[in-house]
Design a protein around this motif. Structure first.
Motif, PDB file in Angstrom:
ATOM      1  N   LEU A 110       0.823  -1.212   0.000  1.00 50.70           N
ATOM      2  CA  LEU A 110       0.000   0.000   0.000  1.00 50.70           C
ATOM      3  C   LEU A 110       0.858   1.262   0.000  1.00 50.70           C
ATOM      4  O   LEU A 110       0.541   2.239  -0.681  1.00 50.70           O
ATOM      5  CB  LEU A 110      -0.946   0.012   1.209  1.00 50.70           C
ATOM      6  CG  LEU A 110      -2.123  -0.952   1.156  1.00 50.70           C
ATOM      7  CD1 LEU A 110      -2.802  -1.045   2.519  1.00 50.70           C
ATOM      8  CD2 LEU A 110      -3.112  -0.534   0.083  1.00 50.70           C
ATOM      9  N   ILE A 111       1.941   1.235   0.751  1.00 47.42           N
ATOM     10  CA  ILE A 111       2.826   2.397   0.793  1.00 47.42           C
ATOM     11  C   ILE A 111       3.513   2.581  -0.556  1.00 47.42           C
ATOM     12  O   ILE A 111       3.672   3.695  -1.046  1.00 47.42           O
ATOM     13  CB  ILE A 111       3.864   2.267   1.928  1.00 47.42           C
ATOM     14  CG1 ILE A 111       3.171   2.217   3.296  1.00 47.42           C
ATOM     15  CG2 ILE A 111       4.855   3.435   1.888  1.00 47.42           C
ATOM     16  CD1 ILE A 111       4.083   1.802   4.438  1.00 47.42           C
ATOM     17  N   LEU A 112       3.907   1.470  -1.177  1.00 46.39           N
ATOM     18  CA  LEU A 112       4.622   1.523  -2.458  1.00 46.39           C
ATOM     19  C   LEU A 112       3.704   1.817  -3.638  1.00 46.39           C
ATOM     20  O   LEU A 112       4.168   2.267  -4.684  1.00 46.39           O
ATOM     21  CB  LEU A 112       5.352   0.198  -2.699  1.00 46.39           C
ATOM     22  CG  LEU A 112       6.512  -0.112  -1.757  1.00 46.39           C
ATOM     23  CD1 LEU A 112       6.971  -1.556  -1.930  1.00 46.39           C
ATOM     24  CD2 LEU A 112       7.655   0.853  -1.986  1.00 46.39           C
ATOM     25  N   GLU A 113       2.415   1.571  -3.471  1.00 40.24           N
ATOM     26  CA  GLU A 113       1.465   1.733  -4.577  1.00 40.24           C
ATOM     27  C   GLU A 113       1.429   3.181  -5.066  1.00 40.24           C
ATOM     28  O   GLU A 113       1.188   4.098  -4.286  1.00 40.24           O
ATOM     29  CB  GLU A 113       0.075   1.323  -4.096  1.00 40.24           C
ATOM     30  CG  GLU A 113      -0.992   1.344  -5.147  1.00 40.24           C
ATOM     31  CD  GLU A 113      -2.306   0.855  -4.588  1.00 40.24           C
ATOM     32  OE1 GLU A 113      -3.265   1.656  -4.541  1.00 40.24           O
ATOM     33  OE2 GLU A 113      -2.365  -0.329  -4.177  1.00 40.24           O
ATOM     34  N   PRO A 114       1.670   3.380  -6.363  1.00 37.46           N
ATOM     35  CA  PRO A 114       1.604   4.754  -6.878  1.00 37.46           C
ATOM     36  C   PRO A 114       0.169   5.288  -6.843  1.00 37.46           C
ATOM     37  O   PRO A 114      -0.791   4.529  -6.950  1.00 37.46           O
ATOM     38  CB  PRO A 114       2.085   4.633  -8.325  1.00 37.46           C
ATOM     39  CG  PRO A 114       2.555   3.242  -8.502  1.00 37.46           C
ATOM     40  CD  PRO A 114       2.050   2.423  -7.371  1.00 37.46           C
ATOM     41  N   ASP A 161      12.610   9.306  -3.792  1.00 36.54           N
ATOM     42  CA  ASP A 161      13.001   9.777  -5.125  1.00 36.54           C
ATOM     43  C   ASP A 161      11.779   9.944  -6.022  1.00 36.54           C
ATOM     44  O   ASP A 161      11.658  10.940  -6.748  1.00 36.54           O
ATOM     45  CB  ASP A 161      13.993   8.808  -5.773  1.00 36.54           C
ATOM     46  CG  ASP A 161      15.370   8.842  -5.130  1.00 36.54           C
ATOM     47  OD1 ASP A 161      15.670   9.824  -4.409  1.00 36.54           O
ATOM     48  OD2 ASP A 161      16.133   7.872  -5.325  1.00 36.54           O
ATOM     49  N   ARG A 162      10.889   8.955  -5.995  1.00 36.77           N
ATOM     50  CA  ARG A 162       9.677   9.037  -6.824  1.00 36.77           C
ATOM     51  C   ARG A 162       8.798  10.212  -6.399  1.00 36.77           C
ATOM     52  O   ARG A 162       8.296  10.958  -7.236  1.00 36.77           O
ATOM     53  CB  ARG A 162       8.881   7.731  -6.750  1.00 36.77           C
ATOM     54  CG  ARG A 162       7.697   7.719  -7.731  1.00 36.77           C
ATOM     55  CD  ARG A 162       6.954   6.421  -7.712  1.00 36.77           C
ATOM     56  NE  ARG A 162       6.068   6.414  -6.567  1.00 36.77           N
ATOM     57  CZ  ARG A 162       5.670   5.329  -5.932  1.00 36.77           C
ATOM     58  NH1 ARG A 162       6.078   4.146  -6.291  1.00 36.77           N
ATOM     59  NH2 ARG A 162       4.856   5.420  -4.906  1.00 36.77           N
ATOM     60  N   LEU A 163       8.644  10.412  -5.097  1.00 31.28           N
ATOM     61  CA  LEU A 163       7.841  11.536  -4.607  1.00 31.28           C
ATOM     62  C   LEU A 163       8.470  12.866  -5.003  1.00 31.28           C
ATOM     63  O   LEU A 163       7.758  13.812  -5.357  1.00 31.28           O
ATOM     64  CB  LEU A 163       7.671  11.445  -3.090  1.00 31.28           C
ATOM     65  CG  LEU A 163       6.780  10.315  -2.578  1.00 31.28           C
ATOM     66  CD1 LEU A 163       6.856  10.221  -1.068  1.00 31.28           C
ATOM     67  CD2 LEU A 163       5.352  10.480  -3.050  1.00 31.28           C
ATOM     68  N   GLU A 172      10.291  13.407  -7.693  1.00 36.07           N
ATOM     69  CA  GLU A 172      10.000  13.578  -9.122  1.00 36.07           C
ATOM     70  C   GLU A 172       8.554  14.030  -9.335  1.00 36.07           C
ATOM     71  O   GLU A 172       8.284  14.929 -10.137  1.00 36.07           O
ATOM     72  CB  GLU A 172      10.255  12.276  -9.875  1.00 36.07           C
ATOM     73  CG  GLU A 172      11.722  11.918 -10.022  1.00 36.07           C
ATOM     74  CD  GLU A 172      11.912  10.537 -10.637  1.00 36.07           C
ATOM     75  OE1 GLU A 172      10.993  10.036 -11.325  1.00 36.07           O
ATOM     76  OE2 GLU A 172      13.002   9.962 -10.432  1.00 36.07           O
ATOM     77  N   GLU A 173       7.627  13.409  -8.625  1.00 32.87           N
ATOM     78  CA  GLU A 173       6.214  13.787  -8.750  1.00 32.87           C
ATOM     79  C   GLU A 173       5.986  15.217  -8.273  1.00 32.87           C
ATOM     80  O   GLU A 173       5.193  15.957  -8.867  1.00 32.87           O
ATOM     81  CB  GLU A 173       5.329  12.819  -7.961  1.00 32.87           C
ATOM     82  CG  GLU A 173       5.236  11.438  -8.577  1.00 32.87           C
ATOM     83  CD  GLU A 173       4.366  10.502  -7.759  1.00 32.87           C
ATOM     84  OE1 GLU A 173       3.338  10.945  -7.196  1.00 32.87           O
ATOM     85  OE2 GLU A 173       4.709   9.302  -7.678  1.00 32.87           O
ATOM     86  N   ALA A 174       6.666  15.605  -7.216  1.00 35.38           N
ATOM     87  CA  ALA A 174       6.517  16.970  -6.704  1.00 35.38           C
ATOM     88  C   ALA A 174       7.056  17.985  -7.709  1.00 35.38           C
ATOM     89  O   ALA A 174       6.445  19.041  -7.917  1.00 35.38           O
ATOM     90  CB  ALA A 174       7.231  17.117  -5.357  1.00 35.38           C
ATOM     91  N   LEU A 175       8.174  17.660  -8.335  1.00 36.52           N
ATOM     92  CA  LEU A 175       8.727  18.569  -9.346  1.00 36.52           C
ATOM     93  C   LEU A 175       7.792  18.686 -10.552  1.00 36.52           C
ATOM     94  O   LEU A 175       7.605  19.779 -11.093  1.00 36.52           O
ATOM     95  CB  LEU A 175      10.120  18.104  -9.773  1.00 36.52           C
ATOM     96  CG  LEU A 175      11.201  18.272  -8.706  1.00 36.52           C
ATOM     97  CD1 LEU A 175      12.486  17.560  -9.129  1.00 36.52           C
ATOM     98  CD2 LEU A 175      11.460  19.739  -8.408  1.00 36.52           C
ATOM     99  N   GLU A 176       7.189  17.571 -10.949  1.00 33.84           N
ATOM    100  CA  GLU A 176       6.208  17.613 -12.041  1.00 33.84           C
ATOM    101  C   GLU A 176       4.991  18.443 -11.642  1.00 33.84           C
ATOM    102  O   GLU A 176       4.488  19.244 -12.436  1.00 33.84           O
ATOM    103  CB  GLU A 176       5.771  16.192 -12.423  1.00 33.84           C
ATOM    104  CG  GLU A 176       6.817  15.394 -13.152  1.00 33.84           C
ATOM    105  CD  GLU A 176       6.404  13.947 -13.367  1.00 33.84           C
ATOM    106  OE1 GLU A 176       5.204  13.611 -13.202  1.00 33.84           O
ATOM    107  OE2 GLU A 176       7.303  13.141 -13.690  1.00 33.84           O
TER     108      GLU A 176
END
Length: 179
Positions: A85-89, A122-124, A126-130
Motif C-alpha cells: 500500500l505504501i509503495l502503490e503509486p 526519489d519518486r515523490l 519527481e512527482e513533486a517537481l512535475e
C-alpha cells in the motif's frame, strides 16, 4: 485512493507500530496520527479492521481478552500488504484532493526497508517537481488570460500557496532522504 485503502494502510501502520490495540484504540491512534489530514469515521475504520481480520492480515486475541474488547496484531501477510500500500503509486498525488493520501504515505515511509524508502522518496520528489511545473504553467496561463487581477481576488494567490506547499514538501523530502 479509496477511503477503504487509506483505512487499511492506517490500521496496518498503527498495528505494525503497536500491536495489541482494540478497535477504539486503533480509531484514536489514527485520529491522533492522521486526523489533521484525514478524518475517517468509525464505521470506515471498524469495517477495515473486520475485513483485515477476515483476510488474515491482522489477527484478534479474543481469548485473552475475557470481558474486555478483543485486541489486534498485524500478521506477516499484513506487513506485506502495508508495504504494498505504501509503495502503490497514486495518480496525481500532489493534487490538493490527494493530500490525505500523500500525508499518510509520508507518515508511513518508516515501515519500509531503507532501500524502498529511498526509491519512494526519489519518486515523490519527481512527482513533486512535475506538480510544481504544472502549477507554474497554470499560473502563467492565468496571468496571460486575466488582465484585472483584483477582480479575481485571491485565486491567483492560491496557486502561489500550492507552489509553496509543494516546495515545503520537496524540502522535507530532502531532509529525510535515506543514505
Amino acid at each position: 485512493m479509496k477511503q477503504s485503502k487509506m483505512a487499511d494502510m492506517g490500521v496496518l501502520c498503527m498495528l505494525n507500530e503497536e500491536p495489541g490495540l482494540t478497535k477504539s484504540e486503533l480509531q484514536e491512534r489514527l485520529r491522533h496520527n492522521f486526523g489533521r489530514y484525514w478524518g475517517a469515521g468509525t464505521s470506515v475504520v471498524w469495517s477495515a479492521i473486520d475485513r483485515l481480520n477476515e483476510e488474515g492480515l491482522i489477527e484478534s486475541d479474543v481469548e485473552a481478552a475475557g470481558n474486555e474488547p478483543p485486541t489486534f496484531a498485524i500478521t506477516d501477510a499484513g506487513r506485506e500488504r502495508l508495504e504494498s500500500l505504501i509503495l502503490e503509486p497514486v495518480e496525481d498525488l500532489f493534487h490538493p484532493m490527494q493530500r490525505p493520501m500523500l500525508m499518510m504515505k509520508l507518515g508511513s515511509l518508516h515501515h519500509l526497508p531503507e532501500g524502498d524508502q529511498g526509491r519512494i522518496v526519489d519518486r515523490l520528489r519527481e512527482e513533486a517537481l512535475e506538480a510544481r511545473d504544472h502549477i507554474e504553467t497554470v499560473r502563467h496561463s492565468h496571468d496571460e488570460a486575466i488582465d484585472d487581477h483584483e477582480r479575481y481576488g485571491y485565486r491567483r494567490d492560491l496557486l502561489d500557496l500550492r507552489l509553496r506547499l509543494v516546495d515545503e514538501i520537496l524540502d522535507w523530502l530532502e531532509g529525510i532522504q535515506p543514505e
